[in-house]
Design a protein around this motif. Structure first.
Motif, PDB file in Angstrom:
ATOM      1  N   LYS A 201       0.850  -1.197   0.000  1.00  0.00           N
ATOM      2  CA  LYS A 201       0.000   0.000   0.000  1.00  0.00           C
ATOM      3  C   LYS A 201       0.879   1.237   0.000  1.00  0.00           C
ATOM      4  N   VAL A 202       0.251   2.379  -0.329  1.00  0.00           N
ATOM      5  CA  VAL A 202       0.944   3.665  -0.231  1.00  0.00           C
ATOM      6  C   VAL A 202       0.359   4.422   0.960  1.00  0.00           C
ATOM      7  N   THR A 203       1.257   4.923   1.819  1.00  0.00           N
ATOM      8  CA  THR A 203       0.848   5.632   3.031  1.00  0.00           C
ATOM      9  C   THR A 203       1.485   7.013   3.034  1.00  0.00           C
ATOM     10  N   VAL A 204       0.649   8.045   3.212  1.00  0.00           N
ATOM     11  CA  VAL A 204       1.112   9.438   3.187  1.00  0.00           C
ATOM     12  C   VAL A 204       0.680  10.135   4.474  1.00  0.00           C
ATOM     13  N   GLN A 205       1.645  10.741   5.172  1.00  0.00           N
ATOM     14  CA  GLN A 205       1.343  11.538   6.363  1.00  0.00           C
ATOM     15  C   GLN A 205       1.619  13.008   6.063  1.00  0.00           C
ATOM     16  N   VAL A 206       0.610  13.854   6.314  1.00  0.00           N
ATOM     17  CA  VAL A 206       0.702  15.296   6.070  1.00  0.00           C
ATOM     18  C   VAL A 206       0.685  16.005   7.421  1.00  0.00           C
ATOM     19  N   SER A 216      -6.312  18.746   0.313  1.00  0.00           N
ATOM     20  CA  SER A 216      -7.298  17.828  -0.256  1.00  0.00           C
ATOM     21  C   SER A 216      -6.575  16.526  -0.588  1.00  0.00           C
ATOM     22  N   ALA A 217      -7.194  15.386  -0.244  1.00  0.00           N
ATOM     23  CA  ALA A 217      -6.586  14.077  -0.515  1.00  0.00           C
ATOM     24  C   ALA A 217      -7.633  13.155  -1.131  1.00  0.00           C
ATOM     25  N   GLY A 222     -10.399   8.417  -7.125  1.00  0.00           N
ATOM     26  CA  GLY A 222     -10.899   9.780  -7.074  1.00  0.00           C
ATOM     27  C   GLY A 222     -11.822  10.045  -5.899  1.00  0.00           C
ATOM     28  N   ARG A 223     -11.952   9.080  -4.984  1.00  0.00           N
ATOM     29  CA  ARG A 223     -12.819   9.271  -3.820  1.00  0.00           C
ATOM     30  C   ARG A 223     -12.120  10.185  -2.819  1.00  0.00           C
ATOM     31  N   MET A 224     -12.875  11.175  -2.305  1.00  0.00           N
ATOM     32  CA  MET A 224     -12.315  12.154  -1.380  1.00  0.00           C
ATOM     33  C   MET A 224     -12.012  11.496  -0.035  1.00  0.00           C
ATOM     34  N   LEU A 225     -10.741  11.573   0.405  1.00  0.00           N
ATOM     35  CA  LEU A 225     -10.329  11.089   1.715  1.00  0.00           C
ATOM     36  C   LEU A 225     -10.381  12.193   2.760  1.00  0.00           C
ATOM     37  N   PHE A 226     -10.034  13.436   2.353  1.00  0.00           N
ATOM     38  CA  PHE A 226     -10.082  14.580   3.280  1.00  0.00           C
ATOM     39  C   PHE A 226     -10.093  15.855   2.456  1.00  0.00           C
ATOM     40  N   ASP A 227     -10.845  16.849   2.931  1.00  0.00           N
ATOM     41  CA  ASP A 227     -10.909  18.139   2.254  1.00  0.00           C
ATOM     42  C   ASP A 227     -11.180  19.189   3.316  1.00  0.00           C
ATOM     43  N   GLN A 239      -4.085   6.418   3.351  1.00  0.00           N
ATOM     44  CA  GLN A 239      -3.552   5.150   2.849  1.00  0.00           C
ATOM     45  C   GLN A 239      -4.442   4.635   1.736  1.00  0.00           C
ATOM     46  N   ASP A 240      -3.830   4.081   0.691  1.00  0.00           N
ATOM     47  CA  ASP A 240      -4.576   3.522  -0.430  1.00  0.00           C
ATOM     48  C   ASP A 240      -3.789   2.342  -0.995  1.00  0.00           C
ATOM     49  N   SER A 241      -4.466   1.529  -1.774  1.00  0.00           N
ATOM     50  CA  SER A 241      -3.821   0.336  -2.308  1.00  0.00           C
ATOM     51  C   SER A 241      -2.815   0.644  -3.404  1.00  0.00           C
ATOM     52  N   SER A 242      -2.958   1.815  -4.087  1.00  0.00           N
ATOM     53  CA  SER A 242      -2.024   2.080  -5.175  1.00  0.00           C
ATOM     54  C   SER A 242      -1.605   3.529  -5.307  1.00  0.00           C
TER      55      SER A 242
END
Length: 285
Positions: A201-206, A216-217, A222-227, A239-242
């Motif tokens: 998976k890909v994991t990004v910490q902001v 915005s993530a 294209g599903r909104m994770l945070f805005d 975190q997302d699968s790709s």
């Protein structure tokens, strides 16, 4: 009414010539300079938009010296810097010219209200009265059941005391068991759960370390994770699968960790950055 002049004589002078026929030597405007640099580089507006991820309509507006779609001076300066780099020209004189034309360098502006033009506004819905009624009924039933349960416990305790007798020394309270839980030391952001992220998976910490910023993530669908607005000192992990797509309203205030590794990009204060990260990063995808 003008006597002795044709309509052609009343039109404004063109091709940079003044009324006495001499060519004016004033330097081009910010938008005109960006347009000339783009043409000299052999690029179209579509090429610049694809390279910078700035919308085509905003590129056209900036080249026409219309900075209203940018959402404010801070973001207009960020777009000018981004477009200048894309067409291989120095952004410093363009930013200085913009500041001169717009009353000097702007003060930092809250990011969230300025991005209304690029954000998808959710539909405003009325209150869900059905859910509220169900929640109220569940709360009443739970309260009644809890009261009945506590009443039954009190009655049974009283009966037990009458049967066994109130003997203070009849029994000793059980000694509390020693706690076996060990304190977990706090770790740095690079050693947190993001560092232990699964490899598939890909994991990004902001983290907003130098100020607040709108972010915005979205995931790979294209599903909104945070805005929303990330205040100074706050962090968000996605975190997302790709793939994870990010938009940073003030990239200079943000520190990124991707797949457990710190991103060392030199983001400028007030710059708008659109980033994509995948499982193979920390290099931008």
């Amino acid at each position: 009414m003008s006597i002795g002049n044709s309509p052609e004589d009343e039109r404004p002078f063109e091709d940079g010539r003044s009324s006495d026929g001499h060519e004016e030597e004033a330097s081009p405007s910010v938008g005109r300079a960006l347009q000339q640099a783009r043409i000299a580089a052999g690029l179209t507006v579509d090429d610049v938009s694809s390279a910078t991820r700035v919308r085509i309509a905003i590129v056209h507006a900036i080249e026409a010296d219309d900075f209203t779609p940018c959402g404010g001076d801070v973001y207009a300066r960020g777009h000018i810097r981004t477009l200048a780099k894309a067409v291989h020209t120095d952004p410093a004189p363009l930013l200085a010219r913009y500041d001169d034309d717009h009353g000097g360098r702007p003060a930092p502006t809250p990011a969230a209200p300025l991005f209304e033009a690029e954000r998808i506004r959710p539909e405003r819905r009325g209150p869900n009265w059905t859910a509220a009624m169900v929640a109220a009924i569940v709360a009443v039933v739970g309260f009644v059941g809890f009261t009945a349960f506590k009443g039954g416990d009190s009655d049974s305790d009283a009966a037990s005391q009458v049967t066994q007798g109130a003997s203070p020394s009849a029994s000793k309270p059980a000694a509390p068991k020693p706690s076996t839980t060990t304190a977990t030391p706090k770790s740095d952001p690079s050693d947190s759960a993001i560092a232990a992220a699964p490899q598939d998976k890909v994991t990004v910490q902001v983290s907003a370390v130098d100020g607040r910023s709108w972010i915005s993530a979205k995931d790979h669908n294209g599903r909104m994770l945070f805005d929303g607005l990330l205040k100074k000192g706050e962090s968000k992990t996605f975190q997302d699968s790709s793939k994870v797509n990010l938009i940073l309203g003030d990239a200079g205030a943000i520190q990124l960790y991707v797949n457990g590794k710190k991103i060392e990009d030199d983001f400028q204060p007030g710059a708008v950055e659109r980033l994509t990260y995948t499982k193979g990063d920390p290099e931008v995808g």
